[in-house]
Design an enzyme around this catalytic site. Structure first.
Site, mmCIF file in Angstrom:
data_model
loop_
_atom_site.group_PDB
_atom_site.id
_atom_site.type_symbol
_atom_site.label_atom_id
_atom_site.label_comp_id
_atom_site.label_asym_id
_atom_site.label_seq_id
_atom_site.Cartn_x
_atom_site.Cartn_y
_atom_site.Cartn_z
ATOM 1 N N ASP A 35 -75.479 46.339 66.229
ATOM 2 C CA ASP A 35 -75.077 47.527 65.482
ATOM 3 C C ASP A 35 -74.001 47.097 64.482
ATOM 4 O O ASP A 35 -72.913 46.658 64.872
ATOM 5 C CB ASP A 35 -74.545 48.604 66.438
ATOM 6 C CG ASP A 35 -74.193 49.899 65.704
ATOM 7 O OD1 ASP A 35 -73.979 49.866 64.468
ATOM 8 O OD2 ASP A 35 -74.106 50.941 66.372
ATOM 9 N N TYR B 66 -72.517 55.529 55.770
ATOM 10 C CA TYR B 66 -71.430 56.381 55.292
ATOM 11 C C TYR B 66 -70.031 55.807 55.477
ATOM 12 O O TYR B 66 -69.058 56.495 55.190
ATOM 13 C CB TYR B 66 -71.519 57.786 55.908
ATOM 14 C CG TYR B 66 -71.632 57.882 57.419
ATOM 15 C CD1 TYR B 66 -70.520 57.690 58.229
ATOM 16 C CD2 TYR B 66 -72.835 58.195 58.020
ATOM 17 C CE1 TYR B 66 -70.614 57.797 59.602
ATOM 18 C CE2 TYR B 66 -72.946 58.308 59.398
ATOM 19 C CZ TYR B 66 -71.838 58.114 60.184
ATOM 20 O OH TYR B 66 -71.943 58.233 61.533
ATOM 21 N N LYS B 67 -69.933 54.568 55.938
ATOM 22 C CA LYS B 67 -68.610 53.963 56.111
ATOM 23 C C LYS B 67 -68.297 53.092 54.889
ATOM 24 O O LYS B 67 -68.097 53.618 53.798
ATOM 25 C CB LYS B 67 -68.571 53.199 57.429
ATOM 26 C CG LYS B 67 -68.806 54.113 58.662
ATOM 27 C CD LYS B 67 -68.804 53.321 59.950
ATOM 28 C CE LYS B 67 -69.176 54.200 61.147
ATOM 29 N NZ LYS B 67 -68.121 55.144 61.511
ATOM 30 N N ARG C 25 -56.025 54.566 64.429
ATOM 31 C CA ARG C 25 -56.928 53.612 63.795
ATOM 32 C C ARG C 25 -56.760 53.662 62.286
ATOM 33 O O ARG C 25 -56.791 54.745 61.694
ATOM 34 C CB ARG C 25 -58.358 53.988 64.191
ATOM 35 C CG ARG C 25 -59.389 52.962 63.838
ATOM 36 C CD ARG C 25 -60.739 53.365 64.414
ATOM 37 N NE ARG C 25 -61.289 54.538 63.729
ATOM 38 C CZ ARG C 25 -62.603 54.820 63.662
ATOM 39 N NH1 ARG C 25 -63.479 54.027 64.250
ATOM 40 N NH2 ARG C 25 -63.032 55.881 63.031
ATOM 41 N N PHE D 155 -69.812 51.913 71.156
ATOM 42 C CA PHE D 155 -69.832 53.226 70.510
ATOM 43 C C PHE D 155 -70.793 54.127 71.290
ATOM 44 O O PHE D 155 -71.914 53.727 71.609
ATOM 45 C CB PHE D 155 -70.246 53.124 69.043
ATOM 46 C CG PHE D 155 -70.067 54.442 68.350
ATOM 47 C CD1 PHE D 155 -68.808 54.876 67.986
ATOM 48 C CD2 PHE D 155 -71.144 55.290 68.147
ATOM 49 C CE1 PHE D 155 -68.622 56.120 67.396
ATOM 50 C CE2 PHE D 155 -70.964 56.538 67.560
ATOM 51 C CZ PHE D 155 -69.704 56.951 67.188
#
Lengths: 407, 407
Positions: free
Chosen positions: B194, B219-220, B366, B125
């Site tokens: 991560d 926030y996921k 995705r 990422f």
């Protein structure tokens, strides 16, 4: 004419008297701590409801585009800019004051190779000084502290950055931004102003003072809420070459290209690191809008008049109480600090009567005058209570002397 | 038995079928982007109203003590810890993933003097890789990227830290945390995981894997809201000696002593820098409570069953569509990614039908499967729409091909 009559007359003539109604203040409280956590604007709960239910709940991921979350940091920065004498593209709202200080100390070190000293004053707000410590442990910076009177002498060829807080958190003393910025520049150093206790309370003209960098917090006079995002300012002339080490994806020129290589965004955007805190920024925007609407001119005039009224009344009722702030209102922030051996229990006794100021170790009683929502009559009532507590010794109880875990 | 009948049977037998009702999802939407921004828990608006109106508005500055704002970062961290196999005092919620990565890369460099290399993989990422760049410009770190297959060979005496994302944001590929952590340790390096795409979606056992450091976002799958605070993990054995450069006042042993000298708090608290973002932390706490209550066992089982159902149905309807994720559900996160030359307009056409997945440049479609609120029938409807769009070419319109400013 008694002080109470005068207070009521001043309130009746106050051009900002309508503004108090824009805040939700609890009944029976005189709030003299807006310099620590600003009050709740009445518009904030509705805006939070909207950002939570509609933008997040209904809009979901689409709101990054449709609700302009992507540019919220920039938008809040641009609205904040005129309050501190900056251009719209010189300010961005993000992270915390501490983290923004780290970015800008690092940027100064990168811009002044061969110089390692970060010059500040002892007793500056702790986080400002502490943020040097991490860079010092990495071998990148060297801390130098000099009393403000000795700052000029301490500015030599080793100084990369002069970092000062414009309005001192404890005493309220306001520094001469113009003169100190020029002195730093004359010595080849850059300057970083911490505006945490200034923004929304006193006049600030970063552009007119030729300042390089500034930071400030959103939760005091800007009324952005507890732990609100902070802001950072970079003068246009420094933006193109600015190097800061928190090189996260939101500071990238094109985050959604997902490249392996960091390529900083043009301008102040490169101060962004991680994903912006949307809920906090939304609340901060309401506070900034409100202060901008009231106007710094009216706010500054009332702030000075309020603190003059308070200091006059206190001098009359408690002539022995030592003022730790400058006597001249144009040399201080929107606050008054007094020194008293028993400041802690006096503060607790005031709070028990609904007069909320605060205590700063070891012996400071601190009263903030947020001009947007404070009335002269509130100040009158606070002074009456203070005088009663100090003269009768009503502070001297085990309850008031008992320290909270965190003061 | 048709796929639709099977989907309905699976929904009826789903032990988490009650959980969807704990979220506020818009009508007519199939939300396959909970891996980018989780949905709104129904309990969140009420909690936000409380923190805004009561704690901030009524309590004002007093709420730092009375509403326990001072320990909110620690409390949310402690609740999060069991979801990732950590002890309660090993996790703290603060700042952003990017900023926490910076702290922990720096901590690894301090703990491994003489070693400068931060090893990661290309295509990790972006923010993870970018956070090395700032330290590289300061002369403190050196970036090394090696494909995962070549990671073992790239681990030499120069490597201070192996930094990898456990579940890859684009492909969903999940790495073997145990094996890679051991390899890093065998080479004398530390490891930073991560967990942004893992936490709340897949089993994580930081303690069992002997991991050193970890970060992740709120926030996921944790449903903490847009730009929610992130978290950081430091194994107990590293806490006493941990040095990180963002040495702010909330990471001090005694912030309210206002000393000039930085003295780090014991334990994971020293990762704090500035004043915690109370509004964001309050929203995150609701999301973490909810996921903890549903239980990782049930969530992981359903996540795998959902993605197996989806991949089976897609293989049946669109046999040519290339799966970019591992075929084995235990080797991937709670998502499926497909490669298609026209992934961008296909994604737009899906969104126009209320099927919200996302596009990742240059060619990835995705789909995230947040097990807490997704139904098998939702997945069935998404696959039907995808098949229709791809087989009829319904994506091929100027409207769907037009790129948003930010994708």
């Amino acid at each position: 004419m008694t002080d109470l009559v005068r207070a009521r007359e001043l309130d009746a003539a106050d051009p900002l008297r309508h503004a108090r109604d824009l805040f939700d203040l609890p009944e029976g409280v005189v709030y003299l701590d807006g310099n620590s956590l600003g009050a709740l604007p009445k518009a904030t709960p509705g805006r939070m409801e909207q950002v939570v239910r509609q933008e997040w709940g209904e809009g979901l991921i689409r709101s990054w585009n449709t609700a302009d979350w992507f540019t919220l940091s920039q938008r809040v920065g641009a609205k904040l800019a005129p309050l501190i004498g900056a251009a719209q593209d010189e300010v961005i709202a993000c992270d915390t004051t501490s983290v923004n200080i780290f970015k800008l100390i690092s940027a100064a070190l990168a811009a002044r190779p061969g110089r390692k000293v970060i010059l500040s004053e002892p007793g500056n707000f702790p986080t400002d000084i502490y943020m040097i410590a991490g860079l010092e442990a990495q071998g990148l910076a060297r801390r130098r502290l000099a009393d403000v009177d000795a700052i000029m002498a301490a500015l030599d060829d080793d100084v990369a950055l002069l970092m000062l807080t414009h309005v001192h958190y404890k005493t309220g003393r306001m520094l001469d931004m113009q003169r100190l910025t020029k002195a730093a520049h004359d010595a080849g150093a850059l300057v970083l102003w911490d505006l945490s206790h200034s923004t929304g309370g006193v006049p600030v003209d970063l552009g007119g003072c030729n300042a390089d960098f500034a930071v400030g917090c959103g939760y005091k006079y800007l009324n952005g809420g507890p732990g609100a995002p902070a802001f950072a300012y970079v003068a246009q002339r420094h933006q193109a070459g600015l190097q800061q080490p928190l090189t996260g994806w939101f500071g990238h020129r094109a985050p959604f290209e997902f490249s392996d290589d960091y390529d900083p965004a043009p301008g102040v955007d490169r101060l962004l690191a991680g994903t912006p805190a949307i809920l906090g920024l939304a609340a901060l925007e309401v506070g900034v809008d409100l202060i901008a609407e009231l106007g710094m001119g009216a706010l500054v005039a009332k702030s000075r008049a309020l603190s003059e009224f308070a200091s006059g009344a206190i001098a009359e009722r408690l002539s022995d109480l030592e003022l730790a702030s400058p006597h001249n209102p144009v040399q201080r922030g929107s606050q008054l600090s007094y020194r008293h051996e028993h400041a802690y229990p006096i503060c607790q006794a005031l709070i028990a009567r609904g007069i909320i100021g605060d205590f700063r170790a070891p012996d400071i009683l601190r009263f903030g005058f947020a001009p947007a929502y404070l009335r002269y009559e509130d100040v009158y009532n606070a002074v009456e209570a203070l005088a009663e507590i100090v003269t009768t010794g009503a502070w001297n109880t085990p309850e008031f002397r008992k320290r909270a875990a965190v003061t």
